[in-house]
Design a protein around this motif. Structure first.
Motif, short mmCIF file in Angstrom:
data_model
loop_
_atom_site.label_atom_id
_atom_site.label_comp_id
_atom_site.label_asym_id
_atom_site.label_seq_id
_atom_site.Cartn_x
_atom_site.Cartn_y
_atom_site.Cartn_z
N ASP A 79 -38.80 72.99 51.94
CA ASP A 79 -37.18 72.99 51.70
C ASP A 79 -36.90 73.18 53.17
O ASP A 79 -35.98 72.95 53.45
N ARG A 80 -36.76 74.40 54.40
CA ARG A 80 -37.28 74.18 55.55
C ARG A 80 -37.31 73.39 56.71
O ARG A 80 -36.51 72.93 57.08
N GLN A 83 -34.15 70.93 55.44
CA GLN A 83 -32.98 71.35 56.54
C GLN A 83 -33.25 71.12 57.40
O GLN A 83 -32.16 70.76 57.71
N HIS A 86 -32.63 67.01 57.66
CA HIS A 86 -31.34 66.91 57.86
C HIS A 86 -30.22 67.39 59.22
O HIS A 86 -29.42 66.69 59.61
N SER A 116 -30.53 74.61 61.62
CA SER A 116 -30.32 73.92 61.27
C SER A 116 -29.05 74.45 60.06
O SER A 116 -28.76 73.74 58.25
N THR A 118 -25.24 74.27 58.02
CA THR A 118 -24.73 72.84 57.74
C THR A 118 -23.36 73.58 57.70
O THR A 118 -22.20 72.81 57.39
#
Length: 132
Positions: A79-80, A83, A86, A116, A118
């Motif tokens: 997951d990290r 991120q 992204h 990271s 957003t």
């Protein structure tokens, strides 16, 4: 202005390159961490499969807990890493540093602590309240 529309951030190319290097370095660190955790998880599985003779309920429960912890760690790392991937994509698209929720600039201090990010703090808090 559309939130997804690329905007002029006022950053120099040197600043963008530095941000990219920093994001990429963290992404690479997480990849190494994931590979290490995956290897440990595989070793744990091999030990678990080969060493079940004489296990009682407590032994089985401990092994299950260790396996669950290892899987949770792998998911967290993935997951990290996603991120940061992204964030790199947003940097390439010219939207890095702008809130995906409201389109406002994300404070530099927030990006320094959470590169990271957003969303701005206000939108992040709103999301967390809705999720609760």
């Amino acid at each position: 202005m559309l939130v997804n529309e690329a905007v002029d951030t006022g950053r120099s190319q040197a600043d963008i390159d530095q941000i990219r290097r920093s994001l990429r370095a963290r992404y690479d660190e997480l990849t190494v961490e994931y590979d290490r955790a995956m290897t440990q998880s595989q070793v744990l599985r091999l030990v678990e499969v080969g060493d079940t003779a004489g296990d009682d309920q407590a032994d089985s429960g401990t092994k299950t807990a260790e396996r669950d912890t290892a899987q949770s760690l792998l998911r967290t790392i993935l997951d990290r890493r996603a991120q940061f991937e992204h964030a790199l994509s947003r940097l390439d698209g010219g939207t890095y540093g702008w809130c995906e929720g409201c389109g406002s600039a994300i404070p530099v201090e927030r990006l320094e602590i959470f590169p990271s990010a957003t969303t701005c703090v206000t939108c992040k808090q709103s999301r967390e309240r809705r999720a609760a």
